[in-house]
Each structure stands twice: as structure tokens, then as C-alpha cells.
Design a protein around this motif. Sequence first.
Motif, mmCIF file in Angstrom:
data_model
loop_
_atom_site.group_PDB
_atom_site.id
_atom_site.type_symbol
_atom_site.label_atom_id
_atom_site.label_comp_id
_atom_site.label_asym_id
_atom_site.label_seq_id
_atom_site.Cartn_x
_atom_site.Cartn_y
_atom_site.Cartn_z
ATOM 1 N N LEU A 11 0.837 -1.197 0.000
ATOM 2 C CA LEU A 11 0.000 0.000 0.000
ATOM 3 C C LEU A 11 0.874 1.249 0.000
ATOM 4 C CD1 LEU A 11 -2.627 1.604 0.236
ATOM 5 C CD2 LEU A 11 -2.663 1.034 2.681
ATOM 6 N N ARG A 12 1.860 1.288 0.881
ATOM 7 C CA ARG A 12 2.772 2.445 0.938
ATOM 8 C C ARG A 12 3.499 2.648 -0.386
ATOM 9 N NH1 ARG A 12 6.744 3.914 4.190
ATOM 10 N NH2 ARG A 12 7.929 2.139 3.512
ATOM 11 N N ALA A 13 3.956 1.562 -0.982
ATOM 12 C CA ALA A 13 4.683 1.662 -2.248
ATOM 13 C C ALA A 13 3.789 2.224 -3.351
ATOM 14 C CB ALA A 13 5.246 0.297 -2.651
ATOM 15 N N ALA A 14 2.541 1.785 -3.397
ATOM 16 C CA ALA A 14 1.615 2.301 -4.411
ATOM 17 C C ALA A 14 1.348 3.785 -4.191
ATOM 18 C CB ALA A 14 0.307 1.512 -4.394
ATOM 19 N N MET A 15 1.148 4.172 -2.926
ATOM 20 C CA MET A 15 0.942 5.591 -2.613
ATOM 21 C C MET A 15 2.185 6.407 -2.966
ATOM 22 S SD MET A 15 -2.078 6.292 -1.412
ATOM 23 C CE MET A 15 -3.488 5.510 -0.632
ATOM 24 N N ARG A 16 3.351 5.876 -2.626
ATOM 25 C CA ARG A 16 4.610 6.572 -2.925
ATOM 26 C C ARG A 16 4.783 6.766 -4.439
ATOM 27 N NH1 ARG A 16 7.696 3.512 0.012
ATOM 28 N NH2 ARG A 16 8.108 2.051 -1.661
ATOM 29 N N THR A 17 4.463 5.749 -5.210
ATOM 30 C CA THR A 17 4.561 5.856 -6.669
ATOM 31 C C THR A 17 3.632 6.942 -7.195
ATOM 32 O OG1 THR A 17 5.208 3.545 -6.899
ATOM 33 C CG2 THR A 17 4.248 4.599 -8.844
ATOM 34 N N ALA A 18 2.389 6.944 -6.712
ATOM 35 C CA ALA A 18 1.428 7.969 -7.155
ATOM 36 C C ALA A 18 1.878 9.362 -6.723
ATOM 37 C CB ALA A 18 0.036 7.654 -6.621
ATOM 38 N N LEU A 19 2.433 9.473 -5.536
ATOM 39 C CA LEU A 19 2.909 10.774 -5.061
ATOM 40 C C LEU A 19 4.142 11.247 -5.835
ATOM 41 C CD1 LEU A 19 2.397 10.166 -1.256
ATOM 42 C CD2 LEU A 19 1.307 12.007 -2.583
ATOM 43 N N THR A 20 5.017 10.328 -6.183
ATOM 44 C CA THR A 20 6.178 10.692 -7.001
ATOM 45 C C THR A 20 5.724 11.179 -8.368
ATOM 46 O OG1 THR A 20 7.569 9.124 -5.792
ATOM 47 C CG2 THR A 20 8.350 9.832 -7.967
ATOM 48 N N THR A 21 4.721 10.512 -8.919
ATOM 49 C CA THR A 21 4.141 10.965 -10.189
ATOM 50 C C THR A 21 3.527 12.353 -10.024
ATOM 51 O OG1 THR A 21 3.699 8.693 -10.877
ATOM 52 C CG2 THR A 21 2.426 10.427 -11.967
ATOM 53 N N ALA A 22 2.828 12.563 -8.920
ATOM 54 C CA ALA A 22 2.241 13.878 -8.650
ATOM 55 C C ALA A 22 3.328 14.944 -8.572
ATOM 56 C CB ALA A 22 1.431 13.839 -7.352
ATOM 57 N N ALA A 23 4.429 14.627 -7.915
ATOM 58 C CA ALA A 23 5.540 15.586 -7.826
ATOM 59 C C ALA A 23 6.108 15.872 -9.216
ATOM 60 C CB ALA A 23 6.627 15.041 -6.909
ATOM 61 N N ASP A 24 6.254 14.834 -10.026
ATOM 62 C CA ASP A 24 6.772 15.016 -11.395
ATOM 63 C C ASP A 24 5.843 15.887 -12.231
ATOM 64 O OD1 ASP A 24 8.900 13.412 -10.693
ATOM 65 O OD2 ASP A 24 8.119 11.616 -11.718
ATOM 66 N N HIS A 25 4.544 15.835 -11.948
ATOM 67 C CA HIS A 25 3.558 16.642 -12.679
ATOM 68 C C HIS A 25 3.347 18.025 -12.058
ATOM 69 C CE1 HIS A 25 2.804 13.160 -15.034
ATOM 70 N NE2 HIS A 25 1.653 12.759 -14.531
ATOM 71 N N GLY A 26 4.110 18.329 -11.005
ATOM 72 C CA GLY A 26 3.981 19.627 -10.351
ATOM 73 C C GLY A 26 2.698 19.791 -9.557
ATOM 74 N N GLN A 27 2.137 18.684 -9.088
ATOM 75 C CA GLN A 27 0.862 18.734 -8.366
ATOM 76 C C GLN A 27 1.023 18.905 -6.858
ATOM 77 O OE1 GLN A 27 -0.727 14.931 -9.498
ATOM 78 N NE2 GLN A 27 -1.475 15.650 -11.485
#
Length: 195
Positions: A132-148
Motif C-alpha cells: 500500500l505504501r509503495a503504491a501511494m509513494r509511486t502515485a505521489l512521485t508521479t504527482a511531484a513530477d507533474h507539479g501537483q
Amino acid sequence: MADVKHFDPEAVLEEVVRLFWRRGMAPTGIQDVVTATGVSRSSLYAAFGGRRELHRAALERYVERWSAPAFRDLAEDGRGLPAIAAFFDGLIEARCSGEYARWGRTVVNAHAGAENADPDVQDVLDRHHERLRAAMRTALTTAADHGQLAPGINPETTADALALLAYGVNVRSRAGADAPSLRATVDGVLSALSE
């Protein structure tokens, strides 16, 4: 009663998952399993081992059938914060309406129950939490890459917080919290993360 040679262990395990999910492990005795499945106690023990082994098998089945696909979808979504919002929308929908409403979650039930003292159960719970943490971390890293993400948001520690929020949604829904109040809480958390 069906004997060990005349029942489908996979179908029985599915029924056991539902039973533990709905009632929890601690209050569910082997006679409850016998009654729910129609399989004799001796046949259950012959097929699965004791109650402890049956619970671990049901917990692992739940994680693979219910949790793992949701985590995979979240990690592969590619939208960042909207993917996390969609994950929580799906979780709230499942916990507040339909067949599984107010059942909580098998994993959360196991975290809260006495069975979490079992090292094998704890191992399943730890692996589930890390996924669960890894999936959240991946989505958050993507969010950071998108400037969100707002400045200073750390995807690693925020992934932990969002995992705990997911557990909280499960516990509160089981206690009767309604979907709008749960969504308002999730929306508040996600808006605090956004740029």
C-alpha cells in the motif's frame, strides 16, 4: 457435511474470506466456519490445517484478490493526485454501499484483532502495508513530477500518512461513518498536499 475429497478447497476458502471479513477472526470459531461452508471440521483441518492456518490462508487470499489489484491500479494510473483521489473514492464506495458495506476490511480487522500477535499473520500484514505504501509513494512521485504537490511534501512520509488514512476510512466506515463525511476528510487531506 462434505468430506475432504468432495469439496472445492478454493470455493471454501472464498467463503471463509467472506466470513472473516464480515465478522473478524477473533469472534469466528471453527464451528462458524463449518456452518458457513458445510464442510466438516475434520475435513477443514485436513485441507487447511488448524484455525490459525485457515485464517492466514484467508488473509493471504483477501490480499491477493482485493488489495493487490487496487494497489497495482493506483501505482500504474499515472495521474498523480487524481489517481489517489480515485483510489479513495473506490474505497469509500466499496465500504459504504453495496454488498461489502460496513464490513470494514479483512486486513484492518486483522490489525485490530488478537490474531496479529501471530508472526505469520503479522508478516502478511507487514507485506500488505508495504505494498500500500509503495503504491501511494509511486502515485505521489508521479504527482511531484507533474507539479501537483505543494512545496515541502515528501512522497515517502506522505505515503505513510495516506496508508494510515486508508486504514482509517475502513475503520470509520465499519463504525457507520457515511460516504460524504469520509470523502470530506479525504478531500481535505488531498487538498493540503496539492500545489
